[in-house]
Motif scaffolding. Structure first.
Motif, PDB file in Angstrom:
ATOM      1  N   PRO A 232      27.646  43.362  68.382  1.00 45.12           N
ATOM      2  CA  PRO A 232      26.736  44.213  69.165  1.00 45.12           C
ATOM      3  C   PRO A 232      27.479  44.939  70.300  1.00 45.12           C
ATOM      4  O   PRO A 232      28.349  44.363  70.948  1.00 45.12           O
ATOM      5  N   ASN A 233      27.152  46.189  70.492  1.00 42.93           N
ATOM      6  CA  ASN A 233      27.721  47.002  71.573  1.00 42.93           C
ATOM      7  C   ASN A 233      29.248  47.039  71.579  1.00 42.93           C
ATOM      8  O   ASN A 233      29.871  47.116  72.648  1.00 42.93           O
ATOM      9  N   VAL A 234      29.832  46.991  70.391  1.00 41.16           N
ATOM     10  CA  VAL A 234      31.294  47.043  70.307  1.00 41.16           C
ATOM     11  C   VAL A 234      31.781  48.392  70.845  1.00 41.16           C
ATOM     12  O   VAL A 234      31.081  49.404  70.741  1.00 41.16           O
ATOM     13  N   GLU A 235      32.939  48.402  71.436  1.00 39.19           N
ATOM     14  CA  GLU A 235      33.520  49.614  71.994  1.00 39.19           C
ATOM     15  C   GLU A 235      33.759  50.631  70.877  1.00 39.19           C
ATOM     16  O   GLU A 235      34.398  50.316  69.866  1.00 39.19           O
ATOM     17  N   SER A 236      33.288  51.844  71.072  1.00 38.88           N
ATOM     18  CA  SER A 236      33.392  52.878  70.039  1.00 38.88           C
ATOM     19  C   SER A 236      34.850  53.230  69.733  1.00 38.88           C
ATOM     20  O   SER A 236      35.176  53.610  68.599  1.00 38.88           O
TER      21      SER A 236
END
Length: 150
Positions: free
Chosen positions: A130-134
């Motif tokens: 979740p919310n991994v760095e793009s």
């Protein structure tokens, strides 16, 4: 119940690294690797299993990239460990563990094809966090594109 939780929190680092020897060179490097392994375990148990079955040792390298050494060792680039991004470390461990799997099982691909497989495997993990760095996803995709080009 609180006593059990306290005991488990004390023993957790030992249980986590019971199968994999993680070099402890100071500056919290070992803790970062343990945290990255926990991320893999939490978000992709299959990749965690492959890592645990194929990697016996994690160390560090001055090379500009992470790699494998022998059929059971992952070397993490010093620059990655110093940057300290846990999701990046998790992606690195997953990527390199697939290289180990191929090596240990005598599975040989042309270099570019193997890298495509490893970066695709890495992307599978990244999409689950979740919310991994793009930028991590962009980097893996870019590496795949570079491997595809002749």
């Amino acid at each position: 119940m609180k006593l059990l939780a306290k005991c488990l929190s004390i023993l957790f680092p030992f249980l986590l690294s019971a199968q994999i020897k993680i070099d402890d060179v100071g500056d919290g490097w070992k803790n970062k690797v343990e945290h990255a392994i926990e991320v893999i375990k939490q978000y992709d148990p299959e990749k965690y299993t492959l890592l645990m079955e194929n990697c016996e040792h994690i160390s560090y390298s001055l090379l500009p990239f992470s790699t494998t050494e022998t059929q059971n060792t992952i070397l993490i680039a010093q620059k990655e460990i110093i940057a300290g991004n846990i999701n990046d470390l998790a992606a690195t461990l997953v990527h390199e563990s697939l290289h180990l799997y191929f090596w240990r099982n005598n599975i040989v691909f042309p270099k570019n094809e193997e890298e495509i497989l490893c970066y695709t495997y890495e992307l599978e993990l990244l999409f689950k966090i979740p919310n991994v760095e793009s930028w991590l996803i962009s980097h893996a995709k870019k590496q795949i594109e570079l491997c595809i080009k002749p």
